[in-house]
Design a protein around this motif. Structure first.
Motif, PDB file in Angstrom:
ATOM      1  N   MET A   1      12.435  -4.637   9.944  1.00 52.39           N
ATOM      2  CA  MET A   1      13.259  -3.928   8.979  1.00 52.39           C
ATOM      3  C   MET A   1      14.720  -4.164   9.290  1.00 52.39           C
ATOM      4  O   MET A   1      15.064  -4.602  10.382  1.00 52.39           O
ATOM      5  CB  MET A   1      12.942  -2.442   9.018  1.00 52.39           C
TER       6      MET A   1
ATOM      7  N   HIS B   1       3.619  -6.109   6.380  1.00 50.55           N
ATOM      8  CA  HIS B   1       3.532  -5.480   7.698  1.00 50.55           C
ATOM      9  C   HIS B   1       3.724  -3.986   7.568  1.00 50.55           C
ATOM     10  O   HIS B   1       3.848  -3.460   6.471  1.00 50.55           O
ATOM     11  CB  HIS B   1       4.502  -6.111   8.697  1.00 50.55           C
TER      12      HIS B   1
ATOM     13  N   HIS C   1       6.067  -1.710   8.464  1.00 49.65           N
ATOM     14  CA  HIS C   1       7.311  -0.932   8.503  1.00 49.65           C
ATOM     15  C   HIS C   1       7.587  -0.200   7.188  1.00 49.65           C
ATOM     16  O   HIS C   1       7.265  -0.691   6.109  1.00 49.65           O
ATOM     17  CB  HIS C   1       8.472  -1.840   8.903  1.00 49.65           C
TER      18      HIS C   1
ATOM     19  N   HIS D   1       8.638  -1.440   3.734  1.00 52.23           N
ATOM     20  CA  HIS D   1       7.756  -2.391   3.042  1.00 52.23           C
ATOM     21  C   HIS D   1       6.491  -1.732   2.497  1.00 52.23           C
ATOM     22  O   HIS D   1       5.817  -2.325   1.660  1.00 52.23           O
ATOM     23  CB  HIS D   1       7.379  -3.532   4.002  1.00 52.23           C
TER      24      HIS D   1
ATOM     25  N   HIS E   1       6.481 -10.332  14.400  1.00 51.09           N
ATOM     26  CA  HIS E   1       7.520  -9.329  14.129  1.00 51.09           C
ATOM     27  C   HIS E   1       6.959  -7.914  14.309  1.00 51.09           C
ATOM     28  O   HIS E   1       7.663  -6.996  14.726  1.00 51.09           O
ATOM     29  CB  HIS E   1       8.062  -9.517  12.718  1.00 51.09           C
TER      30      HIS E   1
ATOM     31  N   ASP F   1       8.932  -9.846   7.383  1.00 50.63           N
ATOM     32  CA  ASP F   1      10.071  -9.879   8.313  1.00 50.63           C
ATOM     33  C   ASP F   1       9.907 -10.896   9.431  1.00 50.63           C
ATOM     34  O   ASP F   1      10.664 -10.872  10.404  1.00 50.63           O
ATOM     35  CB  ASP F   1      10.306  -8.486   8.906  1.00 50.63           C
TER      36      ASP F   1
HETATM   37 ZN   LIG Z   1       9.878  -5.080   9.580  1.00 51.43          ZN
END
Ligand SMILES: [Zn+2]
Length: 252
Positions: free
Chosen positions: A1, A80, A82, A85, A164, A187
């Motif tokens: 992020m 992913h 985070h 997202h 990531h 990311d």
């Molecule tokens: Zn991320």
């Protein structure tokens, strides 16, 4: 992020504008954390790639795509875990939600962690609380690759292994009519800032994940970062070298 909220973007209304990468393939840079949401038009519905940083933003993405394509979002792929997202997934009710194998189980237990992370990154407490409460873990796990042909283009969801984050997924959209493939990188690639490596990153694996990304997309692909402008293979290769150096890994 992104490392912090981008104040310049704070007042920008809604999700958009949508940038056309190829016929039927779009992305937009969301306000706040400059996270990317992407989409691929299918025959009967739209695949969205990442769902925004909150329930209201997810709804804006859904409505924007409906205006653009005249179709509902029927599939969602989460690159992913985070918050910027995945926090909008609840707004895509009825969609089949995909993530790397293990993301579903992880998210089911990570509501509080994501809520705190969002607040730490500047999200209003009530927005974060609602998004965490309504967080939708993916019901479909991708262990290696999953190929779908929702419309005129083949779409591959590829489990990139931990890099990531603990559960990275790339979305590779096939080229057509001489146009290049389009790779939604999550990311694994960031253009607007230094790639963020939090406690859930696996730095030792990250350069190899970018090698794999380059192999999947090839030299001509458009690489869509999780944050920032669309880049080419040269940028991804340079970021791979920079990460290898940053993490003290030997370069190939
Ligand atoms: Zn991320």
């Amino acid at each position: 992020m992104a490392s912090h909220r981008d104040a310049d973007r704070e007042d920008r209304p809604g999700a958009g504008p949508w940038e056309e990468l190829a016929p039927g393939v779009v992305r937009c840079r969301l306000p706040g954390w400059d996270a990317t949401a992407g989409a691929v038009r299918g025959k009967a519905g739209v695949l969205v790639v990442d769902t925004g940083s909150g329930v209201a933003e997810g709804a804006e993405i859904r409505e924007g795509l409906h205006r653009l394509f005249g179709l509902p979002v029927t599939h969602a792929a989460l690159t992913h875990s985070h918050f910027d997202h995945v926090f909008g997934t609840a707004s895509f009710e009825g969609a089949h939600v995909y993530g790397a194998q293990g993301l579903g189980g992880y998210l089911a237990d990570a509501r509080e962690e994501l809520r705190q992370d969002a607040v730490r990154h500047g999200m209003a407490a009530d927005v974060a609380a609602e998004a965490a409460e309504r967080l939708v873990p993916p019901g479909h796990g991708v262990s290696e690759q999953l190929t779908m042909v929702p419309g005129e283009r083949e779409v591959r969801l590829v489990n990139m292994g931990p890099a990531h984050s603990a559960f990275d997924l790339a979305v590779v959209v096939g080229g057509r009519d001489g146009g290049p493939p389009i790779v939604f990188c999550g990311d694994l690639v960031e253009e607007s800032g230094e790639p963020q490596a939090g406690p859930d990153a696996s730095p030792a694996r990250w350069p190899a994940a970018l090698d794999r990304l380059l192999a999947l997309g090839g030299e001509d692909a458009l690489y869509v970062p999780g944050h920032g402008a669309v880049v080419g293979a040269g940028f991804v290769r340079a970021q791979r070298e920079a990460l290898a150096e940053r993490f003290g890994l030997s370069s190939t």
